[in-house]
Design an enzyme around this catalytic site. Sequence first.
Site, short mmCIF file in Angstrom:
data_model
loop_
_atom_site.label_atom_id
_atom_site.label_comp_id
_atom_site.label_asym_id
_atom_site.label_seq_id
_atom_site.Cartn_x
_atom_site.Cartn_y
_atom_site.Cartn_z
N SER A 150 -2.81 -37.17 35.72
CA SER A 150 -2.83 -36.83 34.30
C SER A 150 -3.20 -35.36 34.11
O SER A 150 -2.49 -34.47 34.57
CB SER A 150 -3.77 -37.78 33.56
N ASP A 226 3.38 -46.61 30.73
CA ASP A 226 2.32 -45.66 30.41
C ASP A 226 2.40 -45.32 28.92
O ASP A 226 3.40 -44.77 28.45
CB ASP A 226 2.53 -44.40 31.26
N HIS A 259 -1.13 -46.07 32.78
CA HIS A 259 -1.70 -44.76 33.08
C HIS A 259 -2.99 -44.83 33.90
O HIS A 259 -3.53 -43.80 34.26
CB HIS A 259 -1.99 -44.04 31.76
#
Length: 284
Positions: A150, A226, A259
Site C-alpha cells: 500500500s 480490494d 487489501h
Amino acid sequence: MAAIETLSEHGCFGGVQGFYKHQSEVIGLPMRLSVYVPPQAKAGKLPVLFYLAGLTCTEETFPTKAGAQQYAAQHGLMLVCPDTSPRGTGIAEADSSWDFGTAAGFYLDATEAPWASHWRMESYITSELRSLVFEHFAADPTRVGIFGHSMGGHGALTLALRHPALFQSVSALAPIAAPSQCPWGVKAFSGYLGADRSAWAAHDATELVKAGAKAPPLLIDQGLADKFLAEQLHPHLFEAACLAAGQPLTLRRHEGYDHGYYFITSFMRDHLAHHAAGLGLAPA
C-alpha cells in the site's frame, strides 16, 4: 558505530526476530525497527530485504502478520522493517487524521513546515537505516532488495526508481501506484510537499517511469476485492506507463483478495522467491 538498543529478541525458524530502537540523526528523534536474522547469518553476510509497511502500521506489523520469516529462513534472506513515520514530534496536527502525519510518512522527505523538521523518511531509509543495518547485522550491502504494501508499496517503487544503485530487487503488494491521482496521495503530497504538482511527480511511481526512471524487473500483486483499488491504487496507470517505457513488470491480479494481511501472507512466498532470485540466491 551508531548505538542501537535491543528491545526484544525471539527465536524464529532457526534465526532471531528482533526489535530495536536507535536515536536517528536524520529524523531527529528515536526510531524503531524490526530485523529478522535467518540462521545462515552464522556463516557470513546475507542479502537484506527492506519491507515498507502501509498506513497506520508500525515496525511490528509485518513481522507479526506477514508470515515471512519461514521463507526468509529457507532462502537465507535478512528482513528489515522500519516504522512508518516519526513519532512523538510534538506537532499537534500529526495525530489529527489516520492517513496523514503519524504512521503516514509516505517515504519521502517533506519540504513544508512543520513536517520538514522530522518527516525525512526517504533520507532515513536510503542512508541512515541502511548504514545502521550494515554496521550491526551480517548484511551484504551489495545485495539489497525492497518491497512493501500500500503506502509502503508506493515507497518501495519510488525509492527503487529514485535510487537505482541501491536496490537490486523490487516488488510491491497493492501499492499506491499513482499517488498524484488519488485522495491519499493528494492529501499527503499537498501537506508534505506543497501545492506545486511538479514536485509531486518526483515521488509518484507512474510519473517516474514516464520520465525515464528504471528499476529491476518488478513484481506486483493486487487483489481484485480490494476496497481501495478503484479510488486509491490505480495499478493500471502504472502498468500502462511501464509498458510504454519498456520497464519490466509482472502485475498479477487475484480474484477474492482484499487489501489486508490475509492477502499479503498468501503471496509472501512468491515475493521472497522473487527477491532471492534477484539477489543471486539459489532457489530454496
